[in-house]
Design a protein around this motif. Structure first.
Motif, mmCIF file in Angstrom:
data_model
loop_
_atom_site.group_PDB
_atom_site.id
_atom_site.type_symbol
_atom_site.label_atom_id
_atom_site.label_comp_id
_atom_site.label_asym_id
_atom_site.label_seq_id
_atom_site.Cartn_x
_atom_site.Cartn_y
_atom_site.Cartn_z
ATOM 1 N N ARG A 195 1.938 10.020 -47.322
ATOM 2 C CA ARG A 195 1.218 8.778 -47.059
ATOM 3 C C ARG A 195 0.465 8.974 -45.748
ATOM 4 O O ARG A 195 0.822 9.852 -44.960
ATOM 5 N N TYR A 201 4.735 2.649 -44.751
ATOM 6 C CA TYR A 201 5.626 2.911 -45.898
ATOM 7 C C TYR A 201 5.157 2.195 -47.157
ATOM 8 O O TYR A 201 5.879 2.148 -48.142
ATOM 9 N N ARG A 204 1.849 3.899 -52.857
ATOM 10 C CA ARG A 204 2.505 5.080 -53.420
ATOM 11 C C ARG A 204 2.214 6.302 -52.552
ATOM 12 O O ARG A 204 1.121 6.449 -52.030
ATOM 13 N N ALA A 205 3.217 7.173 -52.436
ATOM 14 C CA ALA A 205 2.971 8.470 -51.791
ATOM 15 C C ALA A 205 2.118 9.315 -52.738
ATOM 16 O O ALA A 205 2.263 9.220 -53.959
ATOM 17 N N TRP A 207 1.560 12.391 -54.355
ATOM 18 C CA TRP A 207 2.169 13.684 -54.689
ATOM 19 C C TRP A 207 1.100 14.716 -55.046
ATOM 20 O O TRP A 207 1.328 15.922 -54.908
ATOM 21 N N GLY A 226 8.296 11.371 -49.699
ATOM 22 C CA GLY A 226 7.581 10.168 -50.106
ATOM 23 C C GLY A 226 7.931 9.747 -51.514
ATOM 24 O O GLY A 226 7.725 10.499 -52.460
ATOM 25 N N ASP A 227 8.534 8.547 -51.630
ATOM 26 C CA ASP A 227 8.919 7.985 -52.935
ATOM 27 C C ASP A 227 9.981 8.817 -53.643
ATOM 28 O O ASP A 227 9.958 8.939 -54.875
ATOM 29 N N MET A 229 13.128 8.113 -54.373
ATOM 30 C CA MET A 229 14.091 7.012 -54.348
ATOM 31 C C MET A 229 15.366 7.342 -55.116
ATOM 32 O O MET A 229 16.419 6.790 -54.849
ATOM 33 N N ASP A 233 13.900 11.877 -58.817
ATOM 34 C CA ASP A 233 12.565 11.981 -58.193
ATOM 35 C C ASP A 233 12.448 13.273 -57.396
ATOM 36 O O ASP A 233 11.377 13.878 -57.326
#
Ligand SMILES: Cc1cc2nc3c(=O)[nH]c(=O)nc-3n(C[C@H](O)[C@H](O)[C@H](O)COP(=O)(O)O)c2cc1C
Length: 343
Positions: A195, A201, A204-205, A207, A226-227, A229, A233
């Motif tokens: 990001r 925060y 969406r990051a 990717w 990033g993301d 979670m 992931d």
């Protein structure tokens, strides 16, 4: 500070598609690691995560001057333990000499990696030219990188970056200047939160950015962030972007089983879901470590806060969170745990 390590969790568990991670000469192994988390990735939590299979952890960001100061705050920030390795010490600052001195101090204390924070988006940090502010000051960033590498020539030095400072792309090229310059100067790896600093925060990051970065530096070590979670992931990030390792962050707060679950998935097993009695035991263990580390008053505040995160594994998470927020004393807090984690 003692936490038993479940040995079966830290052996093997790599499928052919997952390559073991190394950072410089340091062999990490399983590529899903605990990222730096201010307020969370302290020694107590790192030990719990390690006991459940985290192969590598990073401290929270420490100001270079804090690392060089004396006193209780510094002692806690830099505290490690023989079972807390390999561990990265993360520093943040804007003066190359002070950053170099702090890096040398971390080296002397036994940290395995020195990680430079050029990513923190907190306004107070950025307005003082530290953390994420360096994402738009590539020359200043690289002067710090060179000074630190010179100060700790035998230790891996890594950078924590954001994908850019600005969202509108006007400083996008600065990322690549920093990345290229850092590797040329001898940096061992880049950890990249996909990001921008401006985004903090939210959103969406990206990717896709991580994939492009790995394509640009196929032979260098890149850790993605990033993301992430859920444990799935982390594995998906590796598969989709080709990064060499992943930093678990928000997904691992209140879920130290994250690493065991990621290892399960990597080995083709169902991810382990801790039953309620084990969740309760973990909370008690965490509380005990926090009290030992911070004292009872601060330990209690921290565990109450962290319990809101542990609640995400609970089937009645919303009710539990509401009850926890209302519990102001240890007695009430224990009553809430008794009610929700009955076993
Ligand atoms: C509460 C909190 C504290 C954080 N502290 C740090 C820090 O001290 N140093 C750092 O490099 N990143 C820090 N981060 C960023 C995370 O390491 C990670 O890069 C970011 O949260 C993106 O991953 P996620 O979307 O999977 O959470 C922090 C994030 C959170 C949520």
């Amino acid at each position: 500070m003692k936490t038993p390590v479940a040995e079966h969790l830290i052996s093997g568990d790599l499928t052919p598609s997952l390559k073991p991670l190394s950072i410089g000469g340091l062999e990490v192994g399983f590529p899903v690691t605990l990222g730096a988390l201010a307020g969370y990735s302290d020694l107590p939590y790192r030990l719990l995560c390690r006991s459940l299979g985290a192969p590598y952890c990073v401290t929270e960001a420490m100001l270079d001057r804090q690392v060089l100061a004396q006193g209780r705050l510094k002692k806690r920030l830099v505290a490690t333990d023989p079972s807390d390795h390999p561990v990265g010490g993360q520093i943040m600052g804007h003066e190359p000499e002070v950053m170099a001195q702090a890096a040398a101090a971390l080296d002397a204390m036994g940290f395995d990696v020195v990680d430079l924070n050029f990513a923190c988006p907190v306004r107070k940090v950025v307005s003082r030219g530290r953390g994420g502010a360096l994402m738009k000051e590539p020359e200043a960033a690289l002067t710090i990188v060179r000074a630190v590498i010179e100060a700790v020539p035998h230790k891996p030095v890594t950078l924590k970056l954001r994908r850019a400072f600005h969202e509108d792309g006007r400083t996008a090229e600065d990322f690549w200047r920093i990345a290229r310059g850092a590797f040329e100067a001898g940096a061992s790896a880049l950890s990249v939160h996909a990001r921008t600093v401006e985004r903090k925060y939210s959103g969406r990051a990206d990717w896709g950015f991580l994939a492009a970065l790995k394509r640009e530096f196929p032979d260098r070590t890149i850790l993605g962030s990033g993301d992430v979670m859920k444990p799935a992931d982390a594995l998906r990030m590796i598969e989709e972007t080709g990064v060499d390792g992943v930093l678990a962050a928000r997904g691992a707060i209140g879920n130290p089983w994250f690493f065991r679950q990621a290892r399960d998935l990597a080995a083709g097993r169902e991810p382990y879901l801790p039953p309620l009695d084990e969740q309760r035991e973990m909370i008690e263990r965490h509380y005990g470590l926090l009290c030992e580390f911070y004292g009872q008053g601060r330990g209690f505040k921290k565990i109450v806060h962290t319990c809101l995160q542990y609640a995400k594994l609970h089937p009645r998470r919303t009710d539990l969170r509401n009850a926890l927020v209302a519990a102001k004393t240890e007695e009430r807090w224990r009553a809430v745990l008794d009610a929700f984690y009955a076993f």
